[in-house]
Design a protein around this motif. Structure first.
Motif, PDB file in Angstrom:
ATOM      1  N   ILE A 356      -4.379   8.631 -11.869  1.00 16.22           N
ATOM      2  CA  ILE A 356      -3.980   8.024 -13.404  1.00 16.22           C
ATOM      3  C   ILE A 356      -3.377   9.467 -14.375  1.00 16.22           C
ATOM      4  N   SER A 357      -4.166  10.548 -14.229  1.00 12.45           N
ATOM      5  CA  SER A 357      -3.782  11.926 -14.906  1.00 12.45           C
ATOM      6  C   SER A 357      -2.331  12.318 -14.152  1.00 12.45           C
ATOM      7  N   GLU A 358      -2.314  12.199 -12.998  1.00 12.49           N
ATOM      8  CA  GLU A 358      -1.167  12.830 -12.217  1.00 12.49           C
ATOM      9  C   GLU A 358       0.009  11.934 -12.487  1.00 12.49           C
ATOM     10  N   TYR A 359      -0.233  10.659 -12.083  1.00  7.75           N
ATOM     11  CA  TYR A 359       1.023   9.669 -12.079  1.00  7.75           C
ATOM     12  C   TYR A 359       1.055   8.416 -13.302  1.00  7.75           C
ATOM     13  N   GLY A 360      -0.067   7.991 -13.574  1.00  5.32           N
ATOM     14  CA  GLY A 360      -0.215   6.946 -14.506  1.00  5.32           C
ATOM     15  C   GLY A 360       0.920   5.753 -14.167  1.00  5.32           C
ATOM     16  N   THR A 361       1.623   5.570 -15.477  1.00  9.77           N
ATOM     17  CA  THR A 361       2.470   4.424 -14.935  1.00  9.77           C
ATOM     18  C   THR A 361       3.988   4.728 -15.351  1.00  9.77           C
ATOM     19  N   LYS A 362       4.210   6.111 -15.288  1.00  4.97           N
ATOM     20  CA  LYS A 362       5.513   6.759 -15.518  1.00  4.97           C
ATOM     21  C   LYS A 362       6.492   6.252 -14.028  1.00  4.97           C
ATOM     22  N   ARG A 363       7.352   5.520 -14.378  1.00  3.62           N
ATOM     23  CA  ARG A 363       8.186   4.891 -13.342  1.00  3.62           C
ATOM     24  C   ARG A 363       8.998   5.841 -12.588  1.00  3.62           C
ATOM     25  N   GLU A 365      12.517   5.850 -10.311  1.00  8.50           N
ATOM     26  CA  GLU A 365      13.489   4.978  -9.847  1.00  8.50           C
ATOM     27  C   GLU A 365      13.102   3.421 -10.357  1.00  8.50           C
ATOM     28  N   GLY A 366      12.495   3.404 -11.552  1.00 10.53           N
ATOM     29  CA  GLY A 366      12.274   1.931 -12.161  1.00 10.53           C
ATOM     30  C   GLY A 366      11.032   1.395 -11.348  1.00 10.53           C
ATOM     31  N   ARG A 367      10.341   1.987 -10.583  1.00 15.05           N
ATOM     32  CA  ARG A 367       9.243   1.321  -9.822  1.00 15.05           C
ATOM     33  C   ARG A 367       7.846   2.139  -9.946  1.00 15.05           C
ATOM     34  N   LEU A 368       6.894   1.406 -10.373  1.00 13.62           N
ATOM     35  CA  LEU A 368       5.486   1.979 -10.678  1.00 13.62           C
ATOM     36  C   LEU A 368       5.169   2.961  -9.660  1.00 13.62           C
ATOM     37  N   GLU A 424      10.152  -5.068  -9.993  1.00 11.01           N
ATOM     38  CA  GLU A 424       9.474  -6.222 -10.451  1.00 11.01           C
ATOM     39  C   GLU A 424       7.757  -6.104 -10.083  1.00 11.01           C
ATOM     40  N   SER A 425       7.555  -5.320  -9.132  1.00 14.69           N
ATOM     41  CA  SER A 425       6.153  -5.437  -8.493  1.00 14.69           C
ATOM     42  C   SER A 425       5.057  -4.632  -9.607  1.00 14.69           C
ATOM     43  N   LYS A 426       4.003  -5.249 -10.014  1.00 20.91           N
ATOM     44  CA  LYS A 426       3.116  -4.782 -11.234  1.00 20.91           C
ATOM     45  C   LYS A 426       1.994  -4.160 -10.176  1.00 20.91           C
ATOM     46  N   LYS A 427       1.983  -4.176  -8.947  1.00 22.09           N
ATOM     47  CA  LYS A 427       0.706  -3.512  -8.063  1.00 22.09           C
ATOM     48  C   LYS A 427       0.829  -2.121  -8.250  1.00 22.09           C
ATOM     49  N   GLN A 428      -0.425  -1.386  -8.431  1.00 21.97           N
ATOM     50  CA  GLN A 428      -0.349  -0.147  -8.356  1.00 21.97           C
ATOM     51  C   GLN A 428      -1.563   0.533  -7.281  1.00 21.97           C
ATOM     52  N   PHE A 429      -2.455  -0.282  -6.973  1.00 21.37           N
ATOM     53  CA  PHE A 429      -3.645  -0.023  -6.178  1.00 21.37           C
ATOM     54  C   PHE A 429      -3.729  -0.986  -4.889  1.00 21.37           C
ATOM     55  N   ILE A 430      -3.261  -0.290  -3.865  1.00 23.44           N
ATOM     56  CA  ILE A 430      -3.136  -1.248  -2.588  1.00 23.44           C
ATOM     57  C   ILE A 430      -4.142  -0.894  -1.717  1.00 23.44           C
ATOM     58  N   LEU A 431      -4.768  -2.143  -1.324  1.00 22.65           N
ATOM     59  CA  LEU A 431      -5.927  -2.018  -0.364  1.00 22.65           C
ATOM     60  C   LEU A 431      -5.659  -2.556   1.056  1.00 22.65           C
ATOM     61  N   LEU A 432      -5.758  -1.692   2.184  1.00 22.69           N
ATOM     62  CA  LEU A 432      -5.124  -2.223   3.163  1.00 22.69           C
ATOM     63  C   LEU A 432      -6.033  -2.154   4.373  1.00 22.69           C
ATOM     64  N   LEU A 445       5.299   4.900  -3.219  1.00 23.68           N
ATOM     65  CA  LEU A 445       4.067   5.406  -2.809  1.00 23.68           C
ATOM     66  C   LEU A 445       3.724   6.784  -2.788  1.00 23.68           C
ATOM     67  N   VAL A 446       3.006   7.120  -3.757  1.00 25.54           N
ATOM     68  CA  VAL A 446       2.680   8.735  -4.048  1.00 25.54           C
ATOM     69  C   VAL A 446       1.480   9.199  -3.626  1.00 25.54           C
ATOM     70  N   SER A 447       0.520   8.302  -3.051  1.00 27.97           N
ATOM     71  CA  SER A 447      -0.734   8.684  -2.990  1.00 27.97           C
ATOM     72  C   SER A 447      -1.387   7.788  -1.822  1.00 27.97           C
ATOM     73  N   VAL A 448      -2.334   8.365  -1.222  1.00 27.83           N
ATOM     74  CA  VAL A 448      -3.259   7.884  -0.236  1.00 27.83           C
ATOM     75  C   VAL A 448      -4.604   8.224  -0.399  1.00 27.83           C
ATOM     76  N   ALA A 449      -5.559   7.482  -0.191  1.00 35.02           N
ATOM     77  CA  ALA A 449      -7.124   7.834  -0.246  1.00 35.02           C
ATOM     78  C   ALA A 449      -7.804   6.981   1.129  1.00 35.02           C
ATOM     79  N   LEU A 450      -8.293   8.067   1.958  1.00 40.66           N
ATOM     80  CA  LEU A 450      -9.044   7.572   3.164  1.00 40.66           C
ATOM     81  C   LEU A 450     -10.550   8.145   2.755  1.00 40.66           C
ATOM     82  N   TYR A 451     -11.510   7.336   2.577  1.00 40.26           N
ATOM     83  CA  TYR A 451     -12.924   7.638   2.499  1.00 40.26           C
ATOM     84  C   TYR A 451     -13.584   7.515   3.779  1.00 40.26           C
ATOM     85  N   LYS A 452     -13.597   6.221   4.501  1.00 40.00           N
ATOM     86  CA  LYS A 452     -14.273   6.213   5.798  1.00 40.00           C
ATOM     87  C   LYS A 452     -13.341   6.324   6.975  1.00 40.00           C
ATOM     88  N   LYS A 453     -13.840   6.741   7.906  1.00 40.15           N
ATOM     89  CA  LYS A 453     -13.073   7.029   9.399  1.00 40.15           C
ATOM     90  C   LYS A 453     -12.505   5.725   9.803  1.00 40.15           C
TER      91      LYS A 453
END
Length: 574
Positions: A356-363, A365-368, A424-432, A445-453
């Motif tokens: 949030i502090s690094e990227y927040g909702t600053k678009r 190329e118009g995308r979140l 158009e996409s309002k999604k920011q937290f993608i769980l895969l 996509l500016v960030s990736v989080a990997l907790y478990k192996k």
């Protein structure tokens, strides 16, 4: 060139560089037109142009020879060739032993007699467009030189899965005028596209200039078991199964009928696995089977990771790596944060706060901006990751509608997933789980989080590098959040696949963003100079420090975050 590049690759690239420097001689007029148009329009990146020039050089100057022939002729003598093939001690044992040398060569390059080349370009450097340009070049040249067998009139693209088939649709939609002069437009009208997305899609190619894109499993040669019971089951078995096999057989028949066929294998490291088993082996078998019936023009393999077991694949003729991608500004610079041993709740809180502090909702190329959390399985995602993330977001006043989960049990969300990289996409937290790895092209996509192996170590590399595709002016830096376990895996995979490591990238700290400065008035500006004093630290005697790990309670301490990344040094090197 990279220290891990093979001597063969270095030789080929030296030849191409000398040929380029002397004015790219020995080409058809149409090829010269295409190359000068590409350079004038400047739509392709430098690595794409270099790879295309290598492809043209091997085809028109060296005569589309089998890779093994090119390998042999690129060394002055047998000794030099052997040193490029095997470790030094082994090389001296082989000198003069023709049979043994042939065995080693067959092992490295296979025994097929068609040209087989590997082009290794890091993700984000435009492999799909490169493939399209190679096809177009062949089609134009085969149109003007009907009897020249070096040029393909039909193309078959093997993709490892449907995500990649989706991204390969770019072959059909991108603007060809960026890479081809206007005078060749009439040839393009003859191209017919066949995307085999499901087992039911029939295939009826017509004449020449067909581009067939298929998941390799949808076309693959079926190996039959000689077991009697199976034969009975086949005879009286599932009618649907028989019909499906019929479609498959008809497909192979249809492809066998095509003349001047070239095969492209996308994400080709799949068919160079540690052991060529299962589908990997079958892709090669299918290619060899087709070659028997319709002699192939050549097989072009594209991959982002050209190493298997820390060694470069033998057939690599062009390589553009991850670090080079960052140096050339094709990929984002990246911060890699290792959160040590942490509980998932704490990890998610810290990751969300930094995001949030690094990227927040600053678009962009118009995308979140988006962050992808990769879970190791669906149960983990639903019982652990998602509820905790929802709680963390609720505490920060962020709507749960910004979350998107996508996996085999959430196929309803496929359209939302495909729409992610749009305004158009309002999604920011993608769980895969098992999605969003190879071929997923989401520049916001500016960030990736990997907790478990995850189950596979290569998944750590594929998922963490997903957020490196450049967007806008490429001043946005990507962030990768890892637990200790996943950081160790990433470090190993970077070493194996990119001859790099987190610690190597850790030692450089360059926080620089380019801005265009417009000076309206002339003004004298005072610049403060910053001096840093470095104090020597005396080393303690490590042996005298004793820690009783049994009494260690990590939850009583603040989490320790070590930070690395891939940055550019003053000399412009990553």
């Amino acid at each position: 060139l990279n220290a891990m590049d093979s001597l063969f690759l270095q030789n080929i690239q030296k030849q191409v560089a000398e040929w380029r420097a002397s004015g790219c001689k020995g080409l058809y007029r149409e090829t010269e037109n295409i190359l000068s148009h590409i350079k004038r329009v400047a739509f392709l990146h430098e690595p794409q142009i270099e790879a295309l020039e290598t492809y043209i050089y091997l085809k028109e100057v060296l005569g589309n020879k089998h890779t093994l022939e090119i390998f042999r002729s690129s060394f002055l003598d047998e000794k030099e060739m052997l040193l490029a093939l095997v470790p030094k001690e082994q090389a001296f044992d082989l000198i003069g032993n023709k049979e043994k040398i042939q065995e080693v060569l067959n092992d490295k390059f296979g025994t097929s007699d068609y040209a087989n080349q590997v082009y290794a370009l890091t993700m984000g450097s435009g492999k799909t467009i490169l493939m399209a340009v190679m096809m177009l070049y062949d089609f134009v040249l085969s149109f003007y030189h009907q009897d020249d067998e070096r040029f393909a009139k039909n193309a078959l693209v093997f993709a490892p899965d449907t995500t990649i088939i989706e991204s390969l649709k770019e072959i059909k939609t991108f603007d060809y005028s960026r890479v081809l002069p206007k005078e060749y437009e009439n040839i393009l009208l003859n191209i017919k596209y066949h995307y085999l997305e499901s087992p039911e899609t029939a295939l009826a190619p017509n004449g020449n200039y067909n581009v067939i894109v298929s998941n390799s499993q949808k076309i693959i040669l079926k190996t039959r078991n000689g077991n009697g019971n199976n034969a009975t089951a086949r005879l009286f078995g599932d009618k649907g199964e028989l019909e499906k096999r019929e479609v498959e057989n008809m497909r192979l028949q249809a492809i066998r009928q095509l003349g001047s066929l070239q095969i492209f294998v996308d994400e080709a490291h799949h068919s160079y696995g540690k052991t060529l088993e299962g589908d990997l082996k079958k892709t090669r078998q299918t290619i060899d089977y087709l070659h028997k019936y319709t002699p192939l023009v050549s097989v072009v393999n594209l991959t982002g990771t050209p190493y298997v077991d820390n060694k470069m694949i033998s057939d690599v003729v062009y390589h553009f790596g991850l670090k080079q991608g960052i140096e050339k500004g094709i990929l984002k610079k990246v911060n890699i944060l290792d959160y040590g041993v942490v509980r998932s709740q704490k990890f998610i809180e810290e990751v969300v706060d930094v995001f949030i502090s690094e990227y927040g909702t600053k678009r962009l190329e118009g995308r979140l901006p988006k962050i992808a959390f990769y879970a190791s399985n669906i149960n983990d995602l639903r019982t652990d990751l998602k509820p905790k993330l929802e709680r963390v977001l609720a505490e920060r006043g962020i709507s749960p509608d910004t979350i998107l989960e996508y996996h085999t049990e959430a196929e309803d969300n496929k359209e939302d997933f495909k729409m992610l990289d749009t305004a158009e996409s309002k999604k920011q937290f993608i769980l895969l789980v098992g999605k969003g790895t190879e071929g997923w092209n989401c520049r916001s996509l500016v960030s990736v989080a990997l907790y478990k192996k995850p189950k596979s170590t290569i998944l750590v590399l594929q998922s963490t590098t997903r957020c490196l595709r450049s967007i806008g002016d490429n001043s946005t830096r990507a962030s990768v959040f890892l637990s200790k376990e996943t950081a160790t895996i990433l470090d190993k995979e970077l070493k194996n696949n990119f001859a790099s490591s987190i610690s190597e990238l850790n030692s450089q700290d360059q926080k620089m963003v380019e801005h265009t400065l417009e000076v309206e008035k002339r003004k004298t500006i005072k610049v403060k100079k910053m001096f840093k004093e470095i104090l020597a630290v005396q080393e303690a005697n490590a042996g005298s420090i004793k820690i009783d790990w049994k009494k260690w309670k990590p939850e009583q301490y603040q989490s320790f975050v070590s930070e690395g990344g891939i940055f550019l040094g003053d000399d412009g090197e990553a």
